[in-house]
Design a protein around this motif. Sequence first.
Motif: not given
Lengths: 478, 467
Positions: A274-279, A396, A399-400, A402, A404, A428, A430, A433
């Motif tokens: 996720q670090v690699e993807r910037g996500t 799941s 990519p932002t 979020q 659920n 649901i 983030e 948060e």
Amino acid sequence: MVASPPLALVQLDPFDLSWRSRLELVLASGRAAGASLVEVFLESTDHIGLLAEQDSITNVSPAFGKGAGIRVFREERDGFVSTNDLSERGLMAALEQALGMLGLERGSSDSSRFDGLSGLRDYGQSKQAWLDHCPGLGEATSRLLEGTALLERHGQHLQARRGSYARDWQEVMVAASDGTFARDIRLHQSVGLNALAADGEHRASQGRRYGSSDRPDDLRQWDPDASAAEICASAQAMLRADYVEAGSYPVVLANRFGGVIFHEACGHLLETTQVERGTTPFAEQVGSPIAHAAVTAIDEGLSSGAFGSLSMDDEGMEPERTVLIENGVLKRFLSDRAGELRTGHARTGSGRRQSHSFAAASRMRNTFIAAGPHSPADLIASIETGLYCKSMGGGSVGPTGQFNFAVEEGYLIENGELGKPVKGATLIGEAKEVMPRISMCANDLELAAGFCGSVSGSIFVTVGQPHIKVDSITVGGR
Amino acid sequence: MSMGTSLSATTPAAAKAPGLDAVQLGQQLERLAGDLGIERWDLGAACSTDTSVQVDRGEAKQLKGAQRSSITVRVWNGDGLVGITSTSDLSKAGLARALAGAKEASAYGNANDTPAFSPLAGAPLEPLDQPIQDPQAILSLLTTLKEAERDLLGRHAAITTVPYNGLAQRASERIYLNSAGACRQQQLSTASLYLYARAEEAGRKPRSSGAVRLAYGASELDIAGCIDEAAELTISHLDYAPIATGYYTCVFSPEAFLDLVGAFSNLFNARAVLDGVSLSHRESLGDSLAVPFLSIHDNGLHPGNIGASSFDGEGTPVSRLGLIEDGVLSHFMHSEATARAFGVAPTGHAGLGAKVSVGANWFEVGSGSSAGGAQGLDRHSADGVVWIDSLSALHAGVKASQGSFSLPFDGWLIQGGETRSIEAATVAGDIRQVLKALVGFEGEAKVTPDGLCPHVWVEGLSITGDA
């Protein structure tokens, strides 16, 4: 019990030292072509799946296979090729394809760039007989039918009863041009029961799945009576439950599979992929608080018999106990070989893959929130109006960040006490948060087996937590 | 068995047809089965060669290639019971072991539900127009994807990464054979592109969206269309606001509605009906299931279905089948065994197993022969309507055997002439109520990877938001 030998299909041709020269040839060829690192992952699998419905065995599905995954790095870039052809010709063809992806070409062998493999670390040596010690088809089918019969005994209004069992045996060998040379045998078994209760228009489906690693005897130790009783009680409670009213509530999440909230909401965001993807929002947060001070979270591959435990990861590294979050402060990311190369986070023995068809990636193993000081009753009592999530379904994360997940068995909390059952809830939120809102952890940490699907396929994992309280979360309902 | 693993080092392109030899495979199985005293058997075999690329901000992220082969053999023992075994080992030794495993497993076959050869395993197949495309060199794929990423990143300053992307091509072949002489074989080439962008503006939450395209070859992919769609969707979500919890009229995009229909396809699945886990019963055919202007067909042969199969796992020809016609449940999807139990013909929806699964191929959703429903619907001029672009987490939020769903979605609230992205919300309901609550269709049906469908208006769905 019916005594029968295990149906084992791939006991021939184990990966042993006779593979050394073939692997060294591949690695040396890759290095000579200019690759900075070459890795070969060999795999042999033997799977049995059983399905029981009502009081019959309705499906027996054995499967076996072999394959190899060859990964070539050229600095931070990599090419990966998988094949079912383990002959020298097949492996070299796969290597050539992987080299070509990086603009490299196999030339004359220049062995000076490869010092040879180190001595074989053989974690599988003591596990050779595991497959023989697993239940045979006769014993396993009898055990499963015992489970579906117990569902009938404990349940009411049951329209369908199912039991399933899976045994996955895997032999792997990892060889890399940095000298890594290791072999392991893994054994995963899981057994599940499901019941569908129906009464007029009312329906409720409940199930539980139990899983272990490296315990050939585990199906024999399983308590189908307790499993069936728990599922039927849950189905009965939910059969006539009303739909939950949508809104934002404080919630208490039960232990065991309740840990899916941390897995989805935060765990994936602490993988270097996720670090690699910037996500991940936590990329620059090591040393900073990202959760409530009540939260300490750990990922490890060491717990005996846990579904996500390993003797070595799929890159040949021994797993370690990784404290991800300590008292709310982010400590570490989970990292694999590529993650270390591309993000600088040191490897944690977390390089995992479903099979030889996937390149390893940083993935969770046994991931849990540590126990806290409270009793579960303290958490319930602290809420005037809220939701108790006794049993969680899957979830799941996007990519932002979020996430659920579905609540399989829920109860209202009213004036600090459990109220009526409710269904149809989806939580649901983030990660950024919700993590600061996990304000209380109980003292009843338990783990539960699960499957996690992500970039390197579906893998065996454990989630876990004690009962936890989330001060506020959005509950999707009606 | 040649698996086509030999590839050029300098142009490692070659998703060439891997080349299963059905005749040789059949003869080999016949001999091996004879050695084991197996008289009746069938098999499904598949092999594929794949290449794919991913990029990350102008650099190659991962390049992948794969040669895969698999076979499932199914045997009937002397008592007529069935056993199977699957393997990726197509060597003679592997096939022998697979047959032996299947024979051993057959001792535990289900005497109450034994599959047989499909009576249609030798019936003529509908011809499919599936041109086999030459593969591209992987470095060519890489260049194409880098350009696509660069184009997408340049569409808006807020689009900083395309974290999920891929350009892939596959050459595949599949076979069905049985000891009664049936022989089916199909070759296929496909390519896919997906671009999923992430955008973030200062002080605001990150947003993401994307697009997918399929074709028979990489050179045929609608790359510009994929970039346009991904950019347009991602940018449209930058200006977002929470939505108040309540009941709304919803407009499902074709993709979202097809996802919902697919998640509840047990309504039409004879296997699920017989197993007691469907929302339908044996007697449900002829029931009014939906508004009279809704028809749903399964049509795996539709020209828009990239990757269509002309036969199913049991060799039965795939054909168009009415599932809901003018609101009425008209047919179930069948395997050989379920068809026999219902006294009808198999429909081309089977897998291959000791217990044969049944699944949908490709849906067509529309008004069928019956006109009706609201006409002239236009979401852009509506007020207080939720436009659902995509549904998430169907694996967790759908209770297929109960009919209920509660799913996160990406979409927009259309209000007062303004279309604004919804921050985070779920939509919940019951599929049976949804099918009865259709208001009408908007626009022309669109071809998607999962089927053909127009925008679908549904009233009275529960939306949970944060406002």
